[in-house]
Design a protein around this motif. Structure first.
Motif, mmCIF file in Angstrom:
data_model
loop_
_atom_site.group_PDB
_atom_site.id
_atom_site.type_symbol
_atom_site.label_atom_id
_atom_site.label_comp_id
_atom_site.label_asym_id
_atom_site.label_seq_id
_atom_site.Cartn_x
_atom_site.Cartn_y
_atom_site.Cartn_z
ATOM 1 N N LEU A 277 0.826 -1.208 0.000
ATOM 2 C CA LEU A 277 0.000 0.000 0.000
ATOM 3 C C LEU A 277 0.859 1.256 0.000
ATOM 4 O O LEU A 277 1.941 1.302 0.597
ATOM 5 N N ALA A 278 0.347 2.302 -0.613
ATOM 6 C CA ALA A 278 0.918 3.628 -0.477
ATOM 7 C C ALA A 278 0.506 4.214 0.873
ATOM 8 O O ALA A 278 -0.380 3.684 1.560
ATOM 9 N N HIS A 279 1.126 5.302 1.267
ATOM 10 C CA HIS A 279 0.730 5.978 2.511
ATOM 11 C C HIS A 279 -0.737 6.409 2.398
ATOM 12 O O HIS A 279 -1.150 7.009 1.411
ATOM 13 N N GLY A 280 -1.515 6.067 3.417
ATOM 14 C CA GLY A 280 -2.942 6.388 3.373
ATOM 15 C C GLY A 280 -3.750 5.431 2.522
ATOM 16 O O GLY A 280 -4.910 5.708 2.207
ATOM 17 N N GLY A 281 -3.162 4.279 2.175
ATOM 18 C CA GLY A 281 -3.856 3.328 1.313
ATOM 19 C C GLY A 281 -5.003 2.626 2.014
ATOM 20 O O GLY A 281 -5.070 2.568 3.251
ATOM 21 N N ARG A 282 -5.910 2.093 1.188
ATOM 22 C CA ARG A 282 -7.108 1.430 1.715
ATOM 23 C C ARG A 282 -7.268 0.069 1.049
ATOM 24 O O ARG A 282 -7.100 -0.046 -0.167
#
Length: 305
Positions: free
Chosen positions: A229-234
């Motif tokens: 995931l990227a930062h802030g991923g969901r």
């Protein structure tokens, strides 16, 4: 009318053809002559008696259908007799020559979409739309990974994400499935069985990671999802067949969210928006349901197998 009827829960042969009456619609309901019914995994769980909410026996299986409006109940103004429609999200009743449904779950079907495709819209496209936009809050310009994308929900998610302006990555387990994914448009496709797929997915994002993951088999993939995931991923969890051990620090490090997703939890307002979006996509051709195989009504057991 002819319908598939289940008198006891069990294996596929419990579904048998029977003659049953077709009801007249009450106020706010619509009667539809069914041309095709969708076959969803949830139909098989209910038939087997392995679902959290079971219908009273006997019942007619099926949540999704497509056909032609034959009778309108009083108070229904957004549909017309003779109109082509798809029916999405019935409690049961689609495996029949006709059905009666609340008008809210009956939607216009464009002439460019055949009835078999229309029957493949309800659960798959509504689930994908709900997961992508209402749960994961995906936005144009973000990167989405559809993990296990070759099923009905996965293909719907790929098409919806492309139409909304996302960069789309997808995994598939077979060469045929990966070819089908590549045919949907500008999708970067990965072999689901490759041991280095995490590294390849990260490389495809320039090392940044993906913003949104739609996960069809969380018990196999969730730990990996949290790592890419990227930062802030969901991560929107759509399907799971069991449990999995994860390291919560991976979620902490990415400031990530894990979101459970079941279309039955969508509100009336969300469902209205979802089907407005789906209807527009069907009409303009950006959404194209893929039908792998069709069966006569009497062969419903074969379809479930």
């Amino acid at each position: 009318m002819r319908a598939v009827q289940v008198k006891e829960f069990g294996d596929p042969p419990v579904m048998r053809i029977a003659e049953v009456p077709l009801a007249e619609p009450a106020p706010g309901q619509v009667q539809v002559r069914v041309q095709a019914a969708g076959v969803n995994p949830v139909d098989t769980y209910i038939r087997a008696g392995a679902y959290s909410v079971l219908p009273e026996l006997p019942y007619i299986p099926g949540k999704d259908a497509a056909g032609v409006v034959t009778v309108l109940g009083s108070g229904v103004s957004h549909l017309a007799v003779g109109q082509r429609v798809y029916v999405a999200g019935l409690d049961a009743g689609a495996y029949a020559e006709g059905l009666v449904a609340p008008a809210a779950v009956v939607h216009a079907l464009p002439e460019s979409v055949d009835f078999a495709q229309g029957a493949a819209v309800g659960v798959p496209y509504a689930t994908a739309c709900y997961a992508l936009f209402h749960r994961a809050k995906a936005r144009a310009g973000e990167t989405a990974l559809v993990h296990g994308a070759t099923g009905a929900v996965g293909l719907a998610a790929v098409q919806l994400a492309l139409a909304a302006g996302l960069t789309v990555l997808a995994t598939g387990g077979s060469p045929q499935g990966r070819r089908l994914l590549a045919a949907q448009g500008p999708v970067e496709v990965f072999d689901h069985h490759e041991t280095d797929r995490a590294g390849r997915i990260m490389a495809a994002t320039g090392g940044r990671g993906v913003d949104v993951i739609l996960e069809m088999l969380a018990n196999a993939n969730l730990a990996l999802d949290l790592e890419i995931l990227a930062h802030g991923g969901r991560v929107a969890v759509i399907g799971s067949r069991g449990t999995i051990a994860i390291d919560p620090r991976a979620a902490m490090q990415h400031n990530a969210a894990i979101l459970g997703t079941m279309i039955t939890h969508a509100s009336a307002g969300q469902l209205y928006a979802i089907h407005a979006a789906i209807g527009a996509g069907l009409a303009n051709g950006t959404l194209r349901p893929v039908v792998a195989r069709t069966y006569p009504l009497a062969e419903a057991p074969a379809a479930h197998r």
